[in-house]
Design a protein around this motif. Structure first.
Motif, PDB file in Angstrom:
ATOM      1  N   GLN A 195       0.686  -1.251   0.062  1.00  0.00           N
ATOM      2  CA  GLN A 195      -0.041   0.176   0.032  1.00  0.00           C
ATOM      3  C   GLN A 195       0.881   1.395  -0.152  1.00  0.00           C
ATOM      4  N   TYR A 196       2.013   1.106   0.752  1.00  0.00           N
ATOM      5  CA  TYR A 196       2.877   2.345   0.917  1.00  0.00           C
ATOM      6  C   TYR A 196       3.351   2.865  -0.717  1.00  0.00           C
ATOM      7  N   PHE A 197       4.033   1.846  -1.175  1.00  0.00           N
ATOM      8  CA  PHE A 197       4.376   1.864  -2.460  1.00  0.00           C
ATOM      9  C   PHE A 197       3.490   2.337  -3.625  1.00  0.00           C
ATOM     10  N   GLY A 198       2.301   1.887  -3.576  1.00  0.00           N
ATOM     11  CA  GLY A 198       1.210   2.098  -4.285  1.00  0.00           C
ATOM     12  C   GLY A 198       0.663   3.453  -4.328  1.00  0.00           C
ATOM     13  N   ALA A 199       0.555   3.693  -2.864  1.00  0.00           N
ATOM     14  CA  ALA A 199       0.339   5.307  -2.413  1.00  0.00           C
ATOM     15  C   ALA A 199       1.105   6.308  -2.957  1.00  0.00           C
ATOM     16  N   VAL A 220       2.687  10.548  -7.017  1.00  0.00           N
ATOM     17  CA  VAL A 220       3.664  11.085  -7.991  1.00  0.00           C
ATOM     18  C   VAL A 220       2.771  11.536  -9.437  1.00  0.00           C
ATOM     19  N   THR A 221       1.836  10.390  -9.741  1.00  0.00           N
ATOM     20  CA  THR A 221       1.032  10.683 -10.701  1.00  0.00           C
ATOM     21  C   THR A 221       0.035  11.991 -10.521  1.00  0.00           C
TER      22      THR A 221
END
Length: 196
Positions: free
Chosen positions: A39-43, A48-49
């Motif tokens: 979840q951390y890396f997805g968020a 960034v997007t």
């Protein structure tokens, strides 16, 4: 008496169940930790997007704002320009309006008109297309106008069909025609007051 000899090792049930409990808790903790890392890396990638999208939208907003400011500043004319335009375009418009209304066939309505420096644009509603040709030929024969241009012809219903009246279609009604004409004025005839 028979001796009670137990050669099997003494195993306590509490130790094996606690090991199993610790193993299950460890696996659940690893799963939760991996879920949190995912979840951390997805968020983080989503952040960034969204930051890039925000910057693009702000750039677009700034561009639209600058175009708007240019249009606003370009449309503001000075008082001198307005006076010069009025002095350049000083002709009586009442005879033109009277002429356009006097030449109208019956059951024809002048809806709108606007004046430019050397022309007038009018919108007229006609019953038939032959009325349009009759009116254009009358305008061409008028001394007030040098040239006539037919801009657009569109039809419209007198009583438009709504959802309530969709079942009651009247085939006896013929649509009317809305016509936009550009009339180029005879400036010398206007300047002399309509007398040659």
């Amino acid at each position: 008496m028979i001796p009670d000899i137990n050669l099997l090792p003494n195993i306590e049930k509490g130790q094996s169940s606690s090991k199993l409990l610790y193993g299950v808790v460890g696996i659940i903790a690893l799963l939760l930790l991996s879920l949190l890392v995912w979840q951390y890396f997805g968020a983080r990638s989503e952040l960034v997007t969204l930051t890039n999208e925000e910057q693009a939208l702000q750039a677009q907003r700034d561009q639209v704002q600058s175009e708007y400011d240019e249009l606003i500043s370009g449309n503001k004319g000075s008082l001198e320009e307005s006076v010069a335009f009025v002095e350049r375009v000083s002709y009586p418009v009442s005879p033109l309006i009277d002429e356009t209304q006097n030449l109208l066939p019956e059951n024809t309505y002048l809806r709108n008109y606007s004046f430019d420096e050397k022309s007038a644009t009018i919108s007229v509603d006609f019953e038939t297309l032959s009325d349009v040709s009759t009116y254009v030929s009358r305008l061409e024969n008028s001394a007030y106008f040098v040239d006539i241009q037919l801009g657009s012809v569109s039809n419209f219903d007198v009583n438009p069909i709504t959802e309530d009246t969709a079942e009651e279609i009247n085939f006896n009604e013929v649509p009317r025609y809305s016509v936009e004409l550009t009339l180029f004025m005879n400036e010398t005839y206007l300047a002399s007051g309509g007398v040659q």
